[in-house]
Design a protein around this motif. Structure first.
Motif, PDB file in Angstrom:
ATOM      1  N   SER A 134       0.856  -1.253   0.285  1.00  0.00           N
ATOM      2  CA  SER A 134       0.133   0.029  -0.027  1.00  0.00           C
ATOM      3  C   SER A 134       0.907   1.150   0.092  1.00  0.00           C
ATOM      4  N   TYR A 135       0.143   2.349  -0.375  1.00  0.00           N
ATOM      5  CA  TYR A 135       0.722   3.809  -0.326  1.00  0.00           C
ATOM      6  C   TYR A 135       1.402   3.882   1.239  1.00  0.00           C
ATOM      7  N   ASP A 136       0.739   3.497   2.120  1.00  0.00           N
ATOM      8  CA  ASP A 136       1.067   3.919   3.798  1.00  0.00           C
ATOM      9  C   ASP A 136       2.341   3.027   3.856  1.00  0.00           C
ATOM     10  N   ASP A 137       2.473   1.825   3.196  1.00  0.00           N
ATOM     11  CA  ASP A 137       3.642   1.020   3.723  1.00  0.00           C
ATOM     12  C   ASP A 137       4.841   1.595   2.905  1.00  0.00           C
ATOM     13  N   LEU A 138       4.638   2.238   1.766  1.00  0.00           N
ATOM     14  CA  LEU A 138       5.529   2.589   0.967  1.00  0.00           C
ATOM     15  C   LEU A 138       6.082   3.851   1.659  1.00  0.00           C
ATOM     16  N   THR A 139       5.243   4.710   2.251  1.00  0.00           N
ATOM     17  CA  THR A 139       5.633   6.002   2.970  1.00  0.00           C
ATOM     18  C   THR A 139       6.638   5.367   4.195  1.00  0.00           C
ATOM     19  N   LYS A 140       6.067   4.713   4.932  1.00  0.00           N
ATOM     20  CA  LYS A 140       7.006   4.213   6.179  1.00  0.00           C
ATOM     21  C   LYS A 140       8.302   3.514   5.859  1.00  0.00           C
ATOM     22  N   MET A 141       8.155   2.552   4.896  1.00  0.00           N
ATOM     23  CA  MET A 141       9.573   2.289   4.551  1.00  0.00           C
ATOM     24  C   MET A 141      10.622   3.186   4.163  1.00  0.00           C
ATOM     25  N   ALA A 142      10.256   4.246   3.006  1.00  0.00           N
ATOM     26  CA  ALA A 142      11.013   5.304   2.509  1.00  0.00           C
ATOM     27  C   ALA A 142      11.406   5.917   3.707  1.00  0.00           C
ATOM     28  N   LEU A 143      10.864   6.171   4.924  1.00  0.00           N
ATOM     29  CA  LEU A 143      11.215   6.869   5.863  1.00  0.00           C
ATOM     30  C   LEU A 143      12.053   5.939   7.048  1.00  0.00           C
ATOM     31  N   GLY A 144      12.127   4.671   6.609  1.00  0.00           N
ATOM     32  CA  GLY A 144      13.085   3.633   7.499  1.00  0.00           C
ATOM     33  C   GLY A 144      12.086   3.322   8.548  1.00  0.00           C
ATOM     34  N   LEU A 145      10.800   3.207   8.593  1.00  0.00           N
ATOM     35  CA  LEU A 145       9.863   2.782   9.745  1.00  0.00           C
ATOM     36  C   LEU A 145       9.382   1.517   9.097  1.00  0.00           C
ATOM     37  N   ASN A 146       8.942   0.541  10.251  1.00  0.00           N
ATOM     38  CA  ASN A 146       8.342  -0.696  10.018  1.00  0.00           C
ATOM     39  C   ASN A 146       6.884  -0.260   9.418  1.00  0.00           C
ATOM     40  N   THR A 147       6.423  -1.272   8.896  1.00  0.00           N
ATOM     41  CA  THR A 147       5.179  -1.106   8.016  1.00  0.00           C
ATOM     42  C   THR A 147       3.937  -1.831   8.634  1.00  0.00           C
ATOM     43  N   SER A 148       2.992  -1.960   8.025  1.00  0.00           N
ATOM     44  CA  SER A 148       1.654  -2.881   8.527  1.00  0.00           C
ATOM     45  C   SER A 148       1.868  -4.144   8.450  1.00  0.00           C
ATOM     46  N   PHE A 149       2.928  -4.736   7.790  1.00  0.00           N
ATOM     47  CA  PHE A 149       3.146  -6.085   8.044  1.00  0.00           C
ATOM     48  C   PHE A 149       4.419  -6.491   9.029  1.00  0.00           C
ATOM     49  N   GLY A 150       4.661  -5.614   9.952  1.00  0.00           N
ATOM     50  CA  GLY A 150       5.640  -5.973  10.977  1.00  0.00           C
ATOM     51  C   GLY A 150       7.211  -5.463  10.837  1.00  0.00           C
ATOM     52  N   TYR A 151       7.975  -5.922  11.247  1.00  0.00           N
ATOM     53  CA  TYR A 151       9.391  -5.778  11.440  1.00  0.00           C
ATOM     54  C   TYR A 151      10.278  -5.895  10.143  1.00  0.00           C
ATOM     55  N   ILE A 152       9.823  -4.954   9.254  1.00  0.00           N
ATOM     56  CA  ILE A 152      10.547  -5.163   7.774  1.00  0.00           C
ATOM     57  C   ILE A 152      11.948  -4.556   7.915  1.00  0.00           C
TER      58      ILE A 152
END
Length: 246
Positions: free
Chosen positions: A92-110
């Motif tokens: 999702s776009y939310d997952d994309l944004t968080k990963m780009a910021l170096g944060l974990n996403t809706s699917f856990g400790y990526i």
């Protein structure tokens, strides 16, 4: 454990049974939450692949390759999860944004997975926000392209190993950084898959690399081909993988 003065034989037996049952329950819970730890010797020789947000159709395809890897179907990546690769079927776009910021996403400790150098594959067709590309403001489209470039630079593959099937596992034995990657340029993530080219030369030079099509991502060369230092530098600059045919 010793029987106390106020604990008769029957009470002691009841207490012992209770302790044993608690141990069994703890063991069962651990095996249920971490099935990758409960594998046979034959299964342990195969890769553990966490499949996140897979559709029923994707699960069916993956299960057909069960002899090649241990597929672990999950909605989350847990801490210290014992996996060799992560495949993400929906993004999702939310997952994309968080990963780009170096944060974990809706699917856990990526991010923990990425920091360990474990390969992560995001299925290009699973990017949900692409469905709005024609209607979204150009500023927003450019924003998600910039985010995609950031996570691409983290070493994330925009690729669907399910489409490669068994070749995904077989090619990895004789190559490095191989896969049908999406091209990155000034416009961000493009829709056309990279090409693979075979170069049959005894000496591979920088000029040979410069003449390749722009969307080349993999070259195959004979086993004894010599690559000049300048050619090696140019391959790294263009992020082109090199595979020697055995």
């Amino acid at each position: 454990m010793m029987v106390g003065e106020n604990l008769n034989k029957d009470e002691y037996i009841d207490l012992l049974i209770k302790k044993v049952m608690e141990k069994l329950e703890d063991s069962l819970e651990e095996k249920t939450s971490s099935p990758e730890k409960n594998l046979s010797l034959n299964e342990k020789s195969k890769k553990n692949i966490a499949c996140v947000y897979f559709s029923p159709e994707q699960i069916k395809i993956a299960e057909q390759m069960g002899d090649m890897a241990n597929f672990i179907f999950r909605d989350r990546i847990y801490r210290n999860m014992d996996v060799d690769e992560v495949w993400i079927g929906r993004f999702s776009y939310d997952d994309l944004t968080k990963m780009a910021l170096g944060l974990n996403t809706s699917f856990g400790y990526i991010m923990e997975v990425i920091m360990k150098g474990i390969p992560v594959y995001i299925f290009p067709e699973g990017r949900e926000y692409i469905n709005y590309e024609d209607k979204a403001p150009i500023f927003l489209v450019n924003m998600w392209r910039s985010y995609e470039k950031k996570i691409y630079n983290l070493g994330i593959y925009f690729d669907n190993p399910l489409k490669k099937g068994r070749n995904h596992f077989q090619e990895q034995d004789n190559s490095f950084d191989i896969g049908e990657k999406y091209v990155y340029g000034e416009e961000g993530l493009q829709g056309n898959l990279c090409e693979k080219h075979f170069i049959d030369k005894k000496l591979l030079t920088e000029n040979d690399i410069q003449t390749l099509p722009k969307n080349t991502c993999v070259i195959e060369i004979p086993k004894r081909t010599i690559i000049t230092p300048l050619a090696q530098d140019y391959l790294r600059q263009r992020k082109i993988s090199c595979v020697r045919k055995v």
